[in-house]
Design an enzyme around this catalytic site. Structure first.
Site, PDB file in Angstrom:
ATOM      1  N   GLU A   1     -21.175  -0.228  57.831  1.00 58.01           N
ATOM      2  CA  GLU A   1     -22.115  -0.090  56.721  1.00 58.01           C
ATOM      3  C   GLU A   1     -21.442  -0.576  55.429  1.00 58.01           C
ATOM      4  O   GLU A   1     -20.347  -0.126  55.092  1.00 58.01           O
ATOM      5  CB  GLU A   1     -22.456   1.401  56.612  1.00 58.01           C
ATOM      6  CG  GLU A   1     -23.488   1.745  55.587  1.00 58.01           C
ATOM      7  CD  GLU A   1     -23.678   3.268  55.507  1.00 58.01           C
ATOM      8  OE1 GLU A   1     -22.686   4.019  55.588  1.00 58.01           O
ATOM      9  OE2 GLU A   1     -24.838   3.690  55.352  1.00 58.01           O
TER      10      GLU A   1
ATOM     11  N   ASN B   1     -25.297   9.329  46.556  1.00 57.28           N
ATOM     12  CA  ASN B   1     -26.329   8.284  46.412  1.00 57.28           C
ATOM     13  C   ASN B   1     -27.708   8.846  46.076  1.00 57.28           C
ATOM     14  O   ASN B   1     -28.485   8.203  45.380  1.00 57.28           O
ATOM     15  CB  ASN B   1     -26.373   7.376  47.647  1.00 57.28           C
ATOM     16  CG  ASN B   1     -26.849   8.087  48.883  1.00 57.28           C
ATOM     17  OD1 ASN B   1     -26.581   9.276  49.077  1.00 57.28           O
ATOM     18  ND2 ASN B   1     -27.553   7.394  49.737  1.00 57.28           N
TER      19      ASN B   1
ATOM     20  N   GLU C   1     -26.169  14.316  58.667  1.00 62.79           N
ATOM     21  CA  GLU C   1     -27.015  13.158  58.331  1.00 62.79           C
ATOM     22  C   GLU C   1     -26.088  12.062  57.833  1.00 62.79           C
ATOM     23  O   GLU C   1     -25.543  12.152  56.731  1.00 62.79           O
ATOM     24  CB  GLU C   1     -28.029  13.552  57.240  1.00 62.79           C
ATOM     25  CG  GLU C   1     -28.977  14.671  57.641  1.00 62.79           C
ATOM     26  CD  GLU C   1     -29.933  14.253  58.753  1.00 62.79           C
ATOM     27  OE1 GLU C   1     -30.133  13.051  58.970  1.00 62.79           O
ATOM     28  OE2 GLU C   1     -30.456  15.159  59.431  1.00 62.79           O
ATOM     29  N   LEU C   2     -25.898  11.003  58.649  1.00 63.51           N
ATOM     30  CA  LEU C   2     -24.783  10.076  58.408  1.00 63.51           C
ATOM     31  C   LEU C   2     -25.253   8.657  58.087  1.00 63.51           C
ATOM     32  O   LEU C   2     -26.391   8.445  57.719  1.00 63.51           O
ATOM     33  CB  LEU C   2     -23.851  10.128  59.627  1.00 63.51           C
ATOM     34  CG  LEU C   2     -23.476  11.553  60.078  1.00 63.51           C
ATOM     35  CD1 LEU C   2     -22.608  11.529  61.324  1.00 63.51           C
ATOM     36  CD2 LEU C   2     -22.776  12.325  58.950  1.00 63.51           C
TER      37      LEU C   2
ATOM     38  N   GLY D   1     -23.584  12.358  54.462  1.00 62.91           N
ATOM     39  CA  GLY D   1     -22.517  11.476  53.999  1.00 62.91           C
ATOM     40  C   GLY D   1     -22.159  10.468  55.066  1.00 62.91           C
ATOM     41  O   GLY D   1     -22.972  10.158  55.955  1.00 62.91           O
ATOM     42  N   SER D   2     -20.935   9.990  55.018  1.00 62.99           N
ATOM     43  CA  SER D   2     -20.535   8.912  55.923  1.00 62.99           C
ATOM     44  C   SER D   2     -20.279   9.446  57.334  1.00 62.99           C
ATOM     45  O   SER D   2     -19.993  10.635  57.534  1.00 62.99           O
ATOM     46  CB  SER D   2     -19.272   8.244  55.388  1.00 62.99           C
ATOM     47  OG  SER D   2     -18.213   9.176  55.392  1.00 62.99           O
TER      48      SER D   2
HETATM   49  P1  NAD Z   1     -18.653  10.663  52.113  1.00 67.76           P
HETATM   50  O1  NAD Z   1     -18.694  11.047  53.534  1.00 67.76           O
HETATM   51  O2  NAD Z   1     -17.444  10.002  51.592  1.00 67.76           O
HETATM   52  O3  NAD Z   1     -18.889  11.940  51.171  1.00 67.76           O
HETATM   53  C1  NAD Z   1     -20.020  12.766  51.294  1.00 67.76           C
HETATM   54  C2  NAD Z   1     -19.662  14.145  50.768  1.00 67.76           C
HETATM   55  O4  NAD Z   1     -18.656  14.693  51.614  1.00 67.76           O
HETATM   56  C3  NAD Z   1     -19.076  14.152  49.352  1.00 67.76           C
HETATM   57  O5  NAD Z   1     -19.494  15.306  48.681  1.00 67.76           O
HETATM   58  C4  NAD Z   1     -17.580  14.191  49.617  1.00 67.76           C
HETATM   59  O6  NAD Z   1     -16.847  14.753  48.552  1.00 67.76           O
HETATM   60  C5  NAD Z   1     -17.540  15.087  50.843  1.00 67.76           C
HETATM   61  N1  NAD Z   1     -16.347  14.939  51.669  1.00 67.76           N
HETATM   62  C6  NAD Z   1     -15.563  13.856  51.843  1.00 67.76           C
HETATM   63  N2  NAD Z   1     -14.549  14.143  52.703  1.00 67.76           N
HETATM   64  C7  NAD Z   1     -14.711  15.427  53.085  1.00 67.76           C
HETATM   65  C8  NAD Z   1     -14.009  16.317  53.935  1.00 67.76           C
HETATM   66  N3  NAD Z   1     -12.925  15.912  54.601  1.00 67.76           N
HETATM   67  N4  NAD Z   1     -14.461  17.579  54.074  1.00 67.76           N
HETATM   68  C9  NAD Z   1     -15.570  17.991  53.420  1.00 67.76           C
HETATM   69  N5  NAD Z   1     -16.277  17.207  52.585  1.00 67.76           N
HETATM   70  C10 NAD Z   1     -15.861  15.935  52.425  1.00 67.76           C
HETATM   71  O7  NAD Z   1     -19.943   9.780  51.863  1.00 67.76           O
HETATM   72  P2  NAD Z   1     -20.380   9.081  50.508  1.00 67.76           P
HETATM   73  O8  NAD Z   1     -19.632   7.801  50.368  1.00 67.76           O
HETATM   74  O9  NAD Z   1     -20.348  10.047  49.397  1.00 67.76           O
HETATM   75  O10 NAD Z   1     -21.922   8.802  50.796  1.00 67.76           O
HETATM   76  C11 NAD Z   1     -22.386   7.634  51.327  1.00 67.76           C
HETATM   77  C12 NAD Z   1     -22.631   7.811  52.808  1.00 67.76           C
HETATM   78  O11 NAD Z   1     -23.616   8.805  53.015  1.00 67.76           O
HETATM   79  C13 NAD Z   1     -23.186   6.561  53.444  1.00 67.76           C
HETATM   80  O12 NAD Z   1     -22.558   6.384  54.683  1.00 67.76           O
HETATM   81  C14 NAD Z   1     -24.647   6.868  53.645  1.00 67.76           C
HETATM   82  O13 NAD Z   1     -25.273   6.142  54.667  1.00 67.76           O
HETATM   83  C15 NAD Z   1     -24.594   8.338  53.929  1.00 67.76           C
HETATM   84  N6  NAD Z   1     -25.872   8.989  53.667  1.00 67.76           N
HETATM   85  C16 NAD Z   1     -26.609   9.407  54.737  1.00 67.76           C
HETATM   86  C17 NAD Z   1     -27.855   9.994  54.520  1.00 67.76           C
HETATM   87  C18 NAD Z   1     -28.719  10.448  55.674  1.00 67.76           C
HETATM   88  O14 NAD Z   1     -29.674  11.162  55.452  1.00 67.76           O
HETATM   89  N7  NAD Z   1     -28.415  10.056  56.896  1.00 67.76           N
HETATM   90  C19 NAD Z   1     -28.337  10.158  53.212  1.00 67.76           C
HETATM   91  C20 NAD Z   1     -27.546   9.729  52.157  1.00 67.76           C
HETATM   92  C21 NAD Z   1     -26.303   9.143  52.396  1.00 67.76           C
END
Ligand code: NAD
Length: 524
Positions: free
Chosen positions: A393, A165, A261-262, A239-240
């Protein structure tokens, strides 16, 4: 909403040769590639190599070698790289924004704002790094005869896993303090959005960052994640929440530190005395900025009963007036979602809410006529906790309006979530707004703003509480987390034991009265 058929010319900077050069940096010995597409059209932009475990091990080996020389480089010289990089990042902001838009589908304004983040982070830590990394002399246990010095050593090689994002901000900004502190970095961006961070690394190298120090590996998270975490000395993950738990578990097993950071389910509370026009305008950015794909964006708005109708009317009118379409210029207010898959997830949340009784005040549908992953700005009412979007979310341009009777009720509703990333409170009486903000279980709270005031304050740590994360970026800890403390202690004369001929009883007597004196004279 302005509807415009798709007429799109890709920016002149996004040439095939440029894209091929960027992805050539990614190791992919198996020859497998991932089709990285232009979101607005679905056209393939680049074949992104997918890294095997052996590729990842090799990336760490190269990074580790480069890190030794980098850590031995005087800090002043290390920081000089980022002074030059700051200029380059600002000068090339438009080209970076072109890439961000092509790979993520966001509108131009958000892409340009994203390009500013690494420059702001560099600026902040260029001012703070020397002080934070300087050895700090502390007193030892015995005055005059002992000292203890806190020395900050780089962790080694930091693994960064970034989402789609804000690919440039999360991929590059989080690497900057790690690199300044003397670490190497191995970054795993999301496959969908690897281009802008790859360009960021190219710019850092143009500014003088040693080659090899900042590696990139690509692939699906579950394929790359385990090898990356098993070789890293620290993991920075954005990420999530679901993935954060997987990363945190593995880091814990390996006994390495991590920052997670989730996600969020961020509330906005409008107080009785708020300026409604400003609050409604704020809500438009909070709900629909970056097409609703900002971790700190707003998914729940709580309004006093007396002002609900007035706010809802103004907010819906603003949402309907948004210019939503694909363009590489500053025209559109809102762009696309990141992918067709994500659009289906957002649609599923809205469909589920409607099936369970929620009302759509505006929007609610995909817009394939605008591009494959477009979704309308959507305002719902009547959302309850048995609906998907009532608890988890959505991460799209979907927001729910709720009424509250008392401020206590508003606070309780805002806190009724597993998440705690960001919150927003609107009111003219700033003391009253501050008092409400202080009661919210949230790592960030913005008063009379949605998120930018907190996020752009690079001197203050920013992170989530509850299921929204562990640790923080920005502030002193945003750099110090990438270091280990070495407690270097010095004893000038051996006094911590009985002198020759002294009984242990006498020694203890002297030690205990010494303790009392030290307390009295506030020495320790
Ligand atoms: P995601 O968790 O699906 O993926 C994030 C990253 O992790 C990607 O690069 C993905 O390929 C990797 N990933 C996925 N599974 C993994 C695993 N098992 N092992 C290692 N890496 C893995 O999240 P997303 O859908 O890409 O991003 C959106 C999410 O990120 C939303 O929940 C959003 O709120 C969150 N987010 C949080 C912040 C913050 O600062 N708190 C900032 C931006 C986005």
């Amino acid at each position: 909403m302005t509807l415009t058929p798709l007429e799109l010319t890709r920016p002149a900077s996004v040439t095939d040769a440029f894209l091929r050069r960027l992805v050539a940096r990614v190791p992919g010995s198996s020859g497998t590639t991932w089709k990285l597409t232009e979101v607005y059209t679905g056209d393939t932009l680049a074949e992104l190599p997918q890294s095997t475990p052996a590729d990842i091990e090799q990336a760490f080996a190269v990074a580790r070698e480069a890190q030794r020389a980098w850590a031995a480089t005087p800090l002043k010289q290390r920081l000089a790289v980022f002074k030059r990089a700051h200029t380059l990042f600002v000068d090339r902001a438009r080209a970076v924004a072109d890439l961000i838009q092509a790979e993520s589908g966001k509108n131009r304004r958000m892409a340009i704002e994203e390009t500013c983040d690494p420059a702001m982070v560099m600026s902040h830590y260029l001012r703070r790094a020397a002080k934070l990394l300087a050895p700090t002399r502390r007193g030892g246990p015995v005055p005059l005869l002992t000292t203890s010095t806190e020395i900050r050593q780089p962790k080694g090689v930091v693994g960064i896993i970034a989402p789609w994002n804000f690919p440039f901000a999360t991929g590059i900004s989080d690497a900057i303090p790690a690199l300044m502190a003397g670490n190497a970095v191995v970054l795993k961006p999301d496959n969908k959005t690897a281009l802008s961070p790859l360009y960021g690394i190219e710019l850092l190298e143009e500014a003088g960052l040693p080659k090899g120090l900042f590696q990139v590996v690509c692939g699906e998270g579950p394929d790359v994640g385990p090898t990356l975490i098993d070789h890293a000395d620290y993991v920075m993950f954005t990420g999530s929440t679901a993935t954060g738990r997987v990363i945190g578990e593995r880091a814990g097993r390996n006994l390495i530190g991590c920052c997670l950071e989730l996600g969020g389910k961020n509330p906005m509370i409008v107080l009785e005395d708020a300026d409604l026009a400003e609050a409604a305008q704020g809500a438009v950015f909070g709900a629909f900025g970056n097409t609703g794909q900002i971790c700190m964006h707003i998914e729940r708005i709580y309004l006093p009963e007396s002002r609900y109708d007035e706010f809802a009317k103004a907010f819906v009118a603003k949402a309907l007036a948004l210019d939503v379409r694909a363009a590489y210029d500053f025209g559109p207010d809102m762009g696309s979602l990141v992918s067709v898959d994500h659009m289906h997830r957002v649609k599923a949340h809205v469909d589920d809410a409607v099936a369970k009784g929620a009302t759509v005040l505006c929007g609610g549908k995909p817009r394939p006529d605008l591009g494959p992953a477009f979704f309308e700005p959507t305002i719902l009412e009547g959302v309850t906790k048995d609906m998907l979007c009532g608890v988890t979310e959505t991460f799209g341009p979907v927001v729910a309006l709720h009424k509250y009777g008392t401020v206590d009720e508003a606070v309780a509703l805002a806190n009724d979530t597993d998440y705690g990333l960001n919150a927003s409170v609107w009111g003219r009486d700033l003391d009253a707004a501050r008092a409400v903000a202080a009661r919210l279980e949230s790592g960030n709270v913005n008063i009379n703003d949605i998120l930018a005031t907190a996020y752009a304050a690079k001197g203050t740590p920013s992170g989530g509480v509850k299921s929204s994360g562990v640790g923080a970026r920005h502030g002193d800890q945003g750099l110090l987390k990438y270091t280990d403390v070495q407690n270097m202690a010095l004893l000038k004369k051996q006094v911590m034991g009985p002198r020759p001929g002294q009984t242990y009883e006498k020694y203890v007597e002297g030690m205990l009265s010494g303790l009392k004196m030290m307390r009295r004279f506030r020495i320790r």
